[in-house]
Design an enzyme around this catalytic site. Sequence first.
Site, short mmCIF file in Angstrom:
data_model
loop_
_atom_site.label_atom_id
_atom_site.label_comp_id
_atom_site.label_asym_id
_atom_site.label_seq_id
_atom_site.Cartn_x
_atom_site.Cartn_y
_atom_site.Cartn_z
N THR A 198 -16.75 1.52 2.83
CA THR A 198 -15.31 1.63 3.11
C THR A 198 -15.00 3.12 3.32
O THR A 198 -15.82 3.99 2.97
CB THR A 198 -14.45 1.13 1.92
OG1 THR A 198 -14.55 2.10 0.87
CG2 THR A 198 -14.89 -0.23 1.41
N TYR A 224 -13.19 9.04 -12.92
CA TYR A 224 -13.30 7.70 -12.32
C TYR A 224 -13.99 6.74 -13.29
O TYR A 224 -13.52 5.60 -13.49
CB TYR A 224 -14.07 7.82 -11.01
CG TYR A 224 -14.11 6.57 -10.17
CD1 TYR A 224 -12.99 6.16 -9.43
CD2 TYR A 224 -15.26 5.81 -10.07
CE1 TYR A 224 -13.04 5.02 -8.63
CE2 TYR A 224 -15.32 4.68 -9.26
CZ TYR A 224 -14.21 4.28 -8.55
OH TYR A 224 -14.26 3.16 -7.76
N VAL A 251 1.27 2.62 -6.73
CA VAL A 251 0.99 2.05 -8.06
C VAL A 251 1.25 3.04 -9.20
O VAL A 251 1.29 2.64 -10.36
CB VAL A 251 -0.47 1.50 -8.18
CG1 VAL A 251 -0.70 0.35 -7.25
CG2 VAL A 251 -1.51 2.60 -8.00
N ASP A 260 0.86 -1.20 0.00
CA ASP A 260 0.00 0.00 0.00
C ASP A 260 0.89 1.24 0.00
O ASP A 260 2.00 1.22 0.55
CB ASP A 260 -0.90 0.00 1.25
CG ASP A 260 -2.16 0.86 1.05
OD1 ASP A 260 -3.24 0.27 0.85
OD2 ASP A 260 -2.04 2.10 1.10
#
Length: 259
Positions: free
Chosen positions: A180, A145, A60, A36
């Site tokens: 989340t 997105y 990433v 992460d």
Amino acid sequence: MSGDSRGAMVIGGASGIGLASARVLAAEGYRVIIADINEGAARSAAEGIDGEVSAIGMDVTDEASVEGGLSAAHGVHTVVNCAGMSIPGVITELALADWRTTLDVCLTGMFLVLKHAGRHVADGGSIVCIASLNGRQAGAGMASYCAAKAGVLMLVQVAALELADRGVRVNAISPGLVDTPLVAGISLVPGLTEEYLENTPLGRSGRPEEIADAVAFLASDRAAWMTGAAIDLNGGAHLRRYPDIPARVKSMAENADRA
Ligand SMILES: NC(=O)c1ccc[n+]([C@@H]2O[C@H](COP(=O)([O-])OP(=O)(O)OC[C@H]3O[C@@H](n4cnc5c(N)ncnc54)[C@H](O)[C@@H]3O)[C@@H](O)[C@H]2O)c1
């Protein structure tokens, strides 16, 4: 990686869907590496899970970071990429830098993970990419997105074609609204959660564990004949329409002005 149990790397595994996936995979006997951008959170997460679980830092959007983490895990059976974020905004107002940031994390990040997971995952292994309902269902105020996640769905199909000769399977999961930290802001906009749920035939949001169970299925030999696929996991939300986020935000602002 060697030994009896299989290895799995969960990228974006310090929170939410990734954390639940790390838990479920560890419970199924995988040796799990949580990767992460938030290395401290990844370490805390790893310490909180029973089993053989370790943590590394990984961004990433940084090829050296992705390459370093995946080459160190050479021979890993399963790679799950859950890293993601979103900067909302209607197209006519969206700053180029914000567009690029979302594309960089969600789409280019997925490309980099597929590139290096494709080199280092074991023959017969599995790569699981977390896409989104927004990869197939447009949402006003969600251009970057939606575009990124639609791109992810196509990248998964291309990678499935290219990696099939090594028996590596590449699949996507497209979650709808899952509770989340990523979507905590939704509850701050009056009526928005309700509009999501009205457009979800099963009438509730998802739990991270429900996505993690699908991750574990795709990692396993039970999905041995499945590649290039996307699982809609959203309570049926793809059958209706996406909430009108800009309208909800506008009405919240108007109410605040009146108060
Ligand atoms: N929660 C939802 O409703 C929902 C719905 C559809 C799709 N998704 C997707 O599921 C995935 C997981 O989301 P979540 O809801 O668990 O969010 P989350 O915010 O709880 O977890 C995302 C994790 O990704 C990590 N991350 C962010 N940028 C990163 C980077 N550059 N490099 C490495 N790690 C990075 C974060 O530190 C965090 O630990 C994302 O791809 C998201 O787009 C979530």
